[in-house]
Design a protein around this motif. Sequence first.
Motif, short mmCIF file in Angstrom:
data_model
loop_
_atom_site.label_atom_id
_atom_site.label_comp_id
_atom_site.label_asym_id
_atom_site.label_seq_id
_atom_site.Cartn_x
_atom_site.Cartn_y
_atom_site.Cartn_z
N ARG A 143 27.81 -25.57 -1.88
CA ARG A 143 28.92 -26.51 -2.11
C ARG A 143 29.86 -26.03 -3.22
NH1 ARG A 143 28.13 -31.26 0.61
NH2 ARG A 143 26.00 -31.71 1.29
N ASP A 144 29.31 -25.31 -4.19
CA ASP A 144 30.13 -24.92 -5.35
C ASP A 144 30.72 -23.52 -5.21
OD1 ASP A 144 27.76 -23.54 -5.54
OD2 ASP A 144 27.47 -23.92 -7.69
N ILE A 145 30.68 -22.94 -4.02
CA ILE A 145 31.23 -21.59 -3.85
C ILE A 145 32.75 -21.62 -4.10
CG2 ILE A 145 31.62 -21.85 -1.35
CD1 ILE A 145 30.85 -18.86 -1.10
N THR A 146 33.24 -20.58 -4.75
CA THR A 146 34.68 -20.48 -5.02
C THR A 146 35.38 -19.81 -3.84
OG1 THR A 146 34.48 -18.30 -6.05
CG2 THR A 146 34.22 -20.24 -7.49
N LYS A 147 36.71 -19.98 -3.76
CA LYS A 147 37.48 -19.32 -2.71
C LYS A 147 37.34 -17.80 -2.81
CE LYS A 147 41.18 -22.56 -1.54
NZ LYS A 147 42.64 -22.76 -1.44
N GLU A 148 37.35 -17.32 -4.03
CA GLU A 148 37.25 -15.87 -4.24
C GLU A 148 35.95 -15.32 -3.66
OE1 GLU A 148 37.44 -12.59 -7.89
OE2 GLU A 148 37.15 -14.71 -8.35
N MET A 151 33.99 -16.82 -1.41
CA MET A 151 33.95 -17.07 0.03
C MET A 151 34.63 -15.94 0.79
SD MET A 151 33.12 -19.05 2.62
CE MET A 151 32.91 -20.76 2.07
N TYR A 152 35.83 -15.60 0.38
CA TYR A 152 36.57 -14.56 1.09
C TYR A 152 36.02 -13.17 0.80
CZ TYR A 152 39.80 -18.01 2.86
OH TYR A 152 40.33 -19.08 3.54
N TYR A 153 35.30 -13.02 -0.30
CA TYR A 153 34.61 -11.77 -0.59
C TYR A 153 33.54 -11.51 0.47
CZ TYR A 153 31.07 -8.81 -2.90
OH TYR A 153 30.15 -7.84 -3.20
N TYR A 154 32.73 -12.55 0.76
CA TYR A 154 31.69 -12.39 1.77
C TYR A 154 32.28 -12.26 3.17
CZ TYR A 154 28.30 -13.77 -1.82
OH TYR A 154 27.52 -13.82 -2.95
N ILE A 155 33.32 -13.03 3.46
CA ILE A 155 33.96 -12.95 4.77
C ILE A 155 34.53 -11.55 5.00
CG2 ILE A 155 35.95 -13.75 6.14
CD1 ILE A 155 35.44 -16.55 5.01
N ASP A 156 35.13 -10.99 3.98
CA ASP A 156 35.70 -9.64 4.08
C ASP A 156 34.61 -8.61 4.39
OD1 ASP A 156 37.91 -7.64 3.59
OD2 ASP A 156 36.53 -7.02 2.01
N LEU A 157 33.47 -8.71 3.72
CA LEU A 157 32.37 -7.77 3.96
C LEU A 157 31.84 -7.89 5.38
CD1 LEU A 157 30.31 -8.03 0.64
CD2 LEU A 157 31.68 -6.09 1.40
N SER A 192 31.90 -25.98 1.61
CA SER A 192 32.77 -25.76 0.45
C SER A 192 33.73 -26.93 0.27
CB SER A 192 33.57 -24.47 0.64
OG SER A 192 34.37 -24.55 1.80
N SER A 193 34.31 -27.00 -0.90
CA SER A 193 35.24 -28.09 -1.23
C SER A 193 36.65 -27.82 -0.69
CB SER A 193 35.30 -28.28 -2.75
OG SER A 193 35.74 -27.09 -3.37
N PHE A 194 36.86 -26.68 -0.06
CA PHE A 194 38.17 -26.29 0.45
C PHE A 194 38.07 -25.89 1.92
CE2 PHE A 194 36.01 -22.80 -1.63
CZ PHE A 194 36.03 -21.80 -0.67
N GLU A 195 39.19 -25.98 2.62
CA GLU A 195 39.25 -25.59 4.03
C GLU A 195 39.52 -24.09 4.13
OE1 GLU A 195 38.64 -27.41 6.76
OE2 GLU A 195 38.18 -29.16 5.51
N LEU A 196 38.89 -23.46 5.10
CA LEU A 196 39.12 -22.04 5.31
C LEU A 196 40.44 -21.82 6.06
CD1 LEU A 196 35.60 -20.73 6.37
CD2 LEU A 196 36.72 -20.50 4.16
#
Length: 271
Positions: free
Chosen positions: A124-129, A131-137, A202-206
């Motif tokens: 739940r507390d993952i940051t946008k940075e 999140m997109y770091y893992y998505i990029d990998l 997460s607290s934000f939408e992808l």
Amino acid sequence: MDSNTYMGMSSNIDKKLEELVKELSQSNNQEIFSFEYEQQKYWLKRARATKSNLIHKLFYKLTSIDILLPVESKSDKESLNFETTKIARLKEKGIKTPNIALKNEEFFVLEDSGKMVNSYIRKRDITKEKMYYYIDLMLKELALIHNNKEFHGGAQARNFIYKEGKVTVIDFEDSFDESISLETLQFRDLILFLLSLTKTRSSFELDYDFIINEYIKLVPQNKEFRKKLKKLANKISFLITLSQNKFIKKIIGRDGEGFFKLFTILQNLKG
């Protein structure tokens, strides 16, 4: 089981590890389980048949949705041979797959590669940075598979394993009828990948527009996938509308909600 039935991946198999695996395979009935040997973690995966049930096949016939494409029916031994052969082939092409320590006709043993990316991106507390770091990998490994004229078959976030800045890809047991095109299987991979991202808390939408564009940058030959995603979403718009019914929501559960959430987003893709 006689030790001669083992087929190691090298001629220098650790005999103590081999004996331990034999004992564990007889005392533990789980299909997949982990164990440690000399401060190294391993995973034993038993051979298991693959098939799609009749309801799955029926839904695919009715909707022709690529994500519902039935898997090929294979015996447990056929499935094990398919997966281990594919792991080795992908590794030869530079794709990060786990090392196979041992295998026989009943199971194979993989060296541990870390934790599922799913366990990180669902915090739940993952940051946008982050999140997109893992998505990029994950996207880079999926793209590497696709650019090598391969498909994953189960490209959900749970099948990408993270450790020390690297992502390893696992779970390649699913195969499909030879008549199914590689493009269709790669399109299915992308849908599965996007669908798995709907389960984040997460607290934000992808930004799915961004994620799809990043995939296309990495796999330019699949640039039409963007249009195909939107076209598919429009094709099942009646189901999306139906999913908003309170009664239907209770029936479809969280997985169904994620499915229709994704296709609602895909309907509204730019361009």
